[in-house]
Design an enzyme around this catalytic site. Structure first.
Site, PDB file in Angstrom:
ATOM      1  CD  GLU A 181      -3.103  -0.864   0.027  1.00 26.67           C
ATOM      2  OE1 GLU A 181      -3.037   0.203  -0.357  1.00 26.67           O
ATOM      3  OE2 GLU A 181      -3.370  -1.573  -0.518  1.00 26.67           O
TER       4      GLU A 181
ATOM      5  CE1 TYR B 218      -6.380   3.074  -0.196  1.00 27.01           C
ATOM      6  CE2 TYR B 218      -4.042   3.409  -0.355  1.00 27.01           C
ATOM      7  CZ  TYR B 218      -5.515   2.619  -0.639  1.00 27.01           C
ATOM      8  OH  TYR B 218      -5.338   1.805  -1.387  1.00 27.01           O
TER       9      TYR B 218
ATOM     10  CG  ASP C 278      -8.143   3.782  -4.321  1.00 25.43           C
ATOM     11  OD1 ASP C 278      -9.467   4.063  -4.443  1.00 25.43           O
ATOM     12  OD2 ASP C 278      -7.113   3.237  -4.553  1.00 25.43           O
TER      13      ASP C 278
END
Length: 342
Positions: free
Chosen positions: A45, A128, A146
């Site tokens: 991520e 996020y 996102d």
DNA sequence: CATACGTGGGA
DNA sequence: TTCCCAAGTAT
């Protein structure tokens, strides 16, 4: 959107995801009982923040091979980590990555916290990423929003407010769709839909599993969403990079300050980068020769870097050029390649 | 809320 | 060529 519609939409998208889920090294397959290691989810991520899958994927492979656990990563020297990140961009991510790994190792016994709030407290983990790790690694019903999800939601509800002002509204709308059933798959399904079907340009509405609920499609101009405020033009700057070589193929390099542009990275000595041509002194007196210039584009300005080369001795950080070529930010790699081609 | 912060690929 | 991005975060 009424609850029964939400339920139908969710079922349709999850069914689509069961068939169309992308296979990626950090991905938990749809319906899997064994979830991906939180370390790998977190690492992927962070690498994927503002970065494409093809660009990040080889970095992910190298990192997980060299450092299989967060404890391994926490033990890395700063310079080694920065070198491994070179070329991936947004170098604050690398500094925060190390700070986060050390926080997990030292404050959490080497185990990633499993709640969104605790994740959010970690360095480099924002709204996020905290939600994404909570959902994907721990299957928690987090609202993962996102850029892809923003686009899907903006179209689904035909939101007329432009981003970035619309962000809070888009997040609120996305939350309507979150439920306790398969939260990790839901997050990934929504993002996959955004990247593969509900694309920024030329959305594939005919292939979309939730098009029947899409207000944006009903307008006939789904591509119009999300509306955007216009960006300011990118200014241009100029600078000089000095490539000082010795007779054995070594190059003078410097370590940049930890904060700011390319912070903490190894680089060439340069002048300041300014709107007007710089009139700067080289780092050492030598017989400097012009080697042309390279252009590079950063997020908020573009740069023309004039390259000057000389042979001599310098009181700098010396590094074998083979290593330097692999571990410099791209702007310096370009300048060095230009100099070495002389 | 605005700005700083990289890179490489596609239309 | 030029513009727009791509799975954002920190300040």
């Amino acid at each position: 959107m009424i609850p029964s519609e939400v339920a139908d939409l969710r079922a349709a998208l999850l069914a689509w995801y069961d068939v169309h889920a992308r296979t990626l090294p950090w991905r938990t397959p749809p319906g899997a009982e064994v979830r991906t290691d939180p370390y790998r989810v977190w690492l992927s991520e962070v690498m994927l923040q503002q970065t494409t899958v093809p660009h990040a994927a080889p970095y992910f492979e190298r990192f997980t091979t060299r450092w299989p656990t967060v404890t391994d990563l926490a033990a890395v020297e700063d310079a080694d980590l920065m070198a491994a990140w070179a070329g991936l961009g947004y170098y604050a991510r690398a500094r925060n990555l190390l700070a986060c790994a050390r926080a997990v190792a030292n404050d959490h016994g080497g185990v990633f916290p499993d709640t969104e709030a605790a994740l959010l407290a970690l360095p480099g983990v924002g709204a996020y990423t905290a939600a994404a790790v909570a959902a994907i690694a721990f299957d928690r019903a987090a609202n993962v929003v996102d850029g892809n999800v923003e686009r899907v939601v903006a179209r689904l509800f035909a939101v007329e407010t432009p981003v970035p002002a619309a962000r809070p509204e888009l997040k609120r709308l996305a939350a309507i769709l979150v439920a306790d059933d398969r939260p990790g798959d839901w997050a990934q399904a929504l993002m996959d839909l955004g990247s593969g079907v509900c694309r920024p340009k030329s959305p594939l509405c005919l292939m979309c599993p939730i098009s029947q609920w899409c207000a944006g499609r009903a307008t006939g101009e789904p591509e119009r969403y999300p509306l955007k405020t216009k960006k300011a033009a990118r200014p241009h700057r100029q600078g000089i990079a000095w490539v000082l070589r010795d007779g054995r193929g070594r190059v003078a390099l410097v370590r940049r300050p930890d904060k700011g542009l390319l912070g903490g990275m190894t680089g060439l000595p340069t002048s300041d980068w300014t709107e007007t041509p710089p009139d700067a002194q080289p780092p050492v007196a030598a017989d400097w020769a012009e080697a042309g210039a390279v252009d590079h584009v950063f997020t908020h300005f573009s740069l023309t870097l004039t390259v000057r080369v000389a042979t001599g001795q310098g009181d700098f950080l010396w590094t074998p050029e083979a290593v330097a070529l692999a571990s410099l930010p791209t702007v310096f790699r370009k300048a060095l390649e230009r100099a070495l081609a002389m």
